[in-house]
Design a protein around this motif. Sequence first.
Motif, PDB file in Angstrom:
ATOM      1  N   LEU A  48       0.838  -1.199   0.000  1.00  0.00           N
ATOM      2  CA  LEU A  48       0.000   0.000   0.000  1.00  0.00           C
ATOM      3  C   LEU A  48       0.877   1.255   0.000  1.00  0.00           C
ATOM      4  N   ARG A  90      -7.102  -4.140   5.127  1.00  0.00           N
ATOM      5  CA  ARG A  90      -6.403  -3.941   3.849  1.00  0.00           C
ATOM      6  C   ARG A  90      -7.171  -4.610   2.708  1.00  0.00           C
ATOM      7  N   HIS A  93     -10.227  -2.632   1.953  1.00  0.00           N
ATOM      8  CA  HIS A  93      -9.867  -1.415   1.225  1.00  0.00           C
ATOM      9  C   HIS A  93      -9.625  -1.724  -0.253  1.00  0.00           C
ATOM     10  N   LEU A  94      -8.875  -2.791  -0.517  1.00  0.00           N
ATOM     11  CA  LEU A  94      -8.576  -3.162  -1.908  1.00  0.00           C
ATOM     12  C   LEU A  94      -9.843  -3.553  -2.656  1.00  0.00           C
ATOM     13  N   ARG A  95     -10.753  -4.242  -1.990  1.00  0.00           N
ATOM     14  CA  ARG A  95     -12.028  -4.608  -2.629  1.00  0.00           C
ATOM     15  C   ARG A  95     -12.844  -3.372  -2.953  1.00  0.00           C
ATOM     16  N   ARG A  98     -11.377  -1.715  -5.928  1.00  0.00           N
ATOM     17  CA  ARG A  98     -11.704  -2.441  -7.175  1.00  0.00           C
ATOM     18  C   ARG A  98     -13.135  -2.145  -7.607  1.00  0.00           C
TER      19      ARG A  98
END
Length: 188
Positions: A48, A90, A93-95, A98
């Motif tokens: 990140l 994390r 957050h990434l999902r 996306r």
Amino acid sequence: MEDEAVPDGDELAGLIRKVAQDRDRQAYARLYSYFAPRVNAFLRRSGLPANTAQEVAQEAMLNVWRKASYFDPARAGASTWIFTIARNQRIDHLRRARVASSAEGEVPVEEEPAPSGETLLLAAEREASVRAALKALSDEQALVVRLAFFGDKAHSEIARELGLPLGTVKSRVRLALGRLRALLEAQS
């Protein structure tokens, strides 16, 4: 906690218990001052960018406050519990990123300076050390570590996929991480 010794697992568990039972702000402040920089560094190492890592670390530490009553020292140590919260934060957050980028039709770009040659070399050496250490694990331990950390799968997903009890998966991960830590420390 600047002049204090590094707290042991029992002390950390006690701080979480105080937050859960009494909503003790001083206990939380000690947890925060100890873990926030470590969680931030963990998130940076996971790829990140600095500003995003700091945001996610703060969200994770806020979840420590909110979810302190869920902590069970019989199931995991304080550090493991907090870093699991950070890892899950994390992933969330990434999902979200996306989903947002697919809704907008373009990938959000966060500018990061290109890594130096020295940084790339150190990362390659560290990766080689981790790969060598993974080979020293039993097949069962190596598999759950790969699924959990490289496949970003939750322990419950791994348990379903492998047809194992959840406790077995958690034990294998915990034992494997302890073994990896010992192997990597021996290499340095």
